[in-house]
Scaffold this motif. Structure first.
Motif, PDB file in Angstrom:
ATOM      1  N   THR A  61      12.614 -95.260  41.794  1.00  0.00           N
ATOM      2  CA  THR A  61      12.714 -94.803  40.411  1.00  0.00           C
ATOM      3  C   THR A  61      12.421 -93.308  40.326  1.00  0.00           C
ATOM      4  OG1 THR A  61      12.099 -96.999  39.617  1.00  0.00           O
ATOM      5  CG2 THR A  61      11.861 -95.186  38.072  1.00  0.00           C
ATOM      6  N   ALA A  62      11.359 -92.877  40.982  1.00  0.00           N
ATOM      7  CA  ALA A  62      10.999 -91.445  40.964  1.00  0.00           C
ATOM      8  C   ALA A  62      12.091 -90.591  41.601  1.00  0.00           C
ATOM      9  CB  ALA A  62       9.670 -91.229  41.694  1.00  0.00           C
ATOM     10  N   ASP A  63      12.764 -91.119  42.609  1.00  0.00           N
ATOM     11  CA  ASP A  63      13.818 -90.374  43.302  1.00  0.00           C
ATOM     12  C   ASP A  63      15.166 -90.444  42.583  1.00  0.00           C
ATOM     13  OD1 ASP A  63      12.115 -89.500  45.313  1.00  0.00           O
ATOM     14  OD2 ASP A  63      12.595 -91.169  46.649  1.00  0.00           O
ATOM     15  N   GLY A  64      15.240 -91.192  41.481  1.00  0.00           N
ATOM     16  CA  GLY A  64      16.465 -91.232  40.688  1.00  0.00           C
ATOM     17  C   GLY A  64      17.527 -92.177  41.204  1.00  0.00           C
ATOM     18  N   ILE A  65      17.160 -93.125  42.057  1.00  0.00           N
ATOM     19  CA  ILE A  65      18.122 -94.096  42.585  1.00  0.00           C
ATOM     20  C   ILE A  65      18.170 -95.336  41.706  1.00  0.00           C
ATOM     21  CG2 ILE A  65      18.616 -95.592  44.571  1.00  0.00           C
ATOM     22  CD1 ILE A  65      17.460 -93.260  46.313  1.00  0.00           C
ATOM     23  N   LEU A  66      17.019 -95.693  41.154  1.00  0.00           N
ATOM     24  CA  LEU A  66      16.931 -96.795  40.195  1.00  0.00           C
ATOM     25  C   LEU A  66      16.364 -96.267  38.885  1.00  0.00           C
ATOM     26  CD1 LEU A  66      15.312 -99.683  42.305  1.00  0.00           C
ATOM     27  CD2 LEU A  66      17.735 -99.366  41.770  1.00  0.00           C
ATOM     28  N   GLU A  67      16.665 -96.967  37.804  1.00  0.00           N
ATOM     29  CA  GLU A  67      16.011 -96.681  36.533  1.00  0.00           C
ATOM     30  C   GLU A  67      15.341 -97.963  36.057  1.00  0.00           C
ATOM     31  OE1 GLU A  67      18.497 -96.906  32.489  1.00  0.00           O
ATOM     32  OE2 GLU A  67      19.488 -95.705  34.020  1.00  0.00           O
ATOM     33  N   ARG A  68      14.199 -97.792  35.457  1.00  0.00           N
ATOM     34  CA  ARG A  68      13.404 -98.914  34.955  1.00  0.00           C
ATOM     35  C   ARG A  68      13.772 -99.118  33.485  1.00  0.00           C
ATOM     36  NH1 ARG A  68       8.011-100.422  36.824  1.00  0.00           N
ATOM     37  NH2 ARG A  68       8.279 -98.701  38.270  1.00  0.00           N
ATOM     38  N   ARG A  69      14.068-100.374  33.130  1.00  0.00           N
ATOM     39  CA  ARG A  69      14.400-100.682  31.732  1.00  0.00           C
ATOM     40  C   ARG A  69      13.557-101.879  31.279  1.00  0.00           C
ATOM     41  NH1 ARG A  69      20.431-101.756  30.593  1.00  0.00           N
ATOM     42  NH2 ARG A  69      20.546 -99.537  31.035  1.00  0.00           N
ATOM     43  N   LEU A  81      17.713-100.994  37.341  1.00  0.00           N
ATOM     44  CA  LEU A  81      19.162-100.808  37.358  1.00  0.00           C
ATOM     45  C   LEU A  81      19.496 -99.612  38.232  1.00  0.00           C
ATOM     46  CD1 LEU A  81      19.550-101.185  33.532  1.00  0.00           C
ATOM     47  CD2 LEU A  81      20.141-102.909  35.227  1.00  0.00           C
ATOM     48  N   LEU A  82      20.654 -99.658  38.841  1.00  0.00           N
ATOM     49  CA  LEU A  82      21.113 -98.542  39.660  1.00  0.00           C
ATOM     50  C   LEU A  82      21.560 -97.393  38.775  1.00  0.00           C
ATOM     51  CD1 LEU A  82      23.079-100.792  42.078  1.00  0.00           C
ATOM     52  CD2 LEU A  82      21.237 -99.274  42.811  1.00  0.00           C
ATOM     53  N   THR A  83      21.151 -96.203  39.137  1.00  0.00           N
ATOM     54  CA  THR A  83      21.643 -94.992  38.487  1.00  0.00           C
ATOM     55  C   THR A  83      22.961 -94.616  39.164  1.00  0.00           C
ATOM     56  OG1 THR A  83      20.547 -93.554  40.060  1.00  0.00           O
ATOM     57  CG2 THR A  83      19.282 -94.182  38.079  1.00  0.00           C
ATOM     58  N   GLU A  84      23.549 -93.516  38.746  1.00  0.00           N
ATOM     59  CA  GLU A  84      24.766 -93.023  39.404  1.00  0.00           C
ATOM     60  C   GLU A  84      24.491 -92.761  40.889  1.00  0.00           C
ATOM     61  OE1 GLU A  84      28.679 -92.693  39.249  1.00  0.00           O
ATOM     62  OE2 GLU A  84      27.499 -93.056  37.456  1.00  0.00           O
ATOM     63  N   GLN A  85      23.315 -92.177  41.181  1.00  0.00           N
ATOM     64  CA  GLN A  85      22.934 -91.959  42.588  1.00  0.00           C
ATOM     65  C   GLN A  85      22.877 -93.273  43.349  1.00  0.00           C
ATOM     66  OE1 GLN A  85      19.603 -89.467  44.274  1.00  0.00           O
ATOM     67  NE2 GLN A  85      19.308 -89.146  42.074  1.00  0.00           N
ATOM     68  N   GLY A  86      22.285 -94.284  42.716  1.00  0.00           N
ATOM     69  CA  GLY A  86      22.180 -95.591  43.354  1.00  0.00           C
ATOM     70  C   GLY A  86      23.539 -96.222  43.564  1.00  0.00           C
TER      71      GLY A  86
END
Length: 135
Positions: A61-69, A81-86
């Motif tokens: 999450t901190a690295d921007g690969i996942l986002e917490r919802r 959830l996966l971010t664009e990076q993920g």
């Protein structure tokens, strides 16, 4: 003993491994791609220690690969959830899966077969259906 980082390496692979090279990380990402997004479900599916899973999820999450919802307020519960990076890790995850199927095959056949939801065609490493051409 191996160093814990690759910061002396001038290499894109080394920089990527800084983010996804820890044990469990790609398996967590694989599960999120497959729709396993809640902590309890990830822990049960992977058989990973809760503290290790929490640390990996915090890092991803901190690295921007996942986002917490947040999906529940009482009690407070989050999904990941996966971010664009993920999402951009898809070809890597599929390539590793295909490599494993080819070079370390399961005697009962591949444990996971990717199929396009629309027509049932095989999905390529480029997220394209080989039958209908849909992304």
């Amino acid at each position: 003993m191996l160093p814990s980082s690759y910061d002396t390496q001038v290499c894109s692979i080394a920089r990527a491994l800084e983010l996804v090279g820890e044990r469990w990380t790609l398996l967590i990402i694989r599960d999120v791609f497959l729709g396993v997004r809640r902590f309890e479900d990830l822990q049960r599916d992977l058989g990973i220690a809760r503290n290790v899973l929490a640390a990996r999820l915090d890092k991803l999450t901190a690295d921007g690969i996942l986002e917490r919802r947040r999906y529940s307020e009482h009690p407070p519960r989050d999904e990941f959830l996966l971010t664009e990076q993920g999402l951009d890790l898809w070809p890597t995850v599929v390539a590793l899966m295909q490599w494993g199927d080819r070079h370390r095959p399961n005697p009962d056949g591949p444990p996971t077969v990717l199929e396009h939801k629309g027509c049932g065609g095989a999905v390529s490493v480029h997220r394209i259906c080989e039958r209908c051409g849909a992304e």
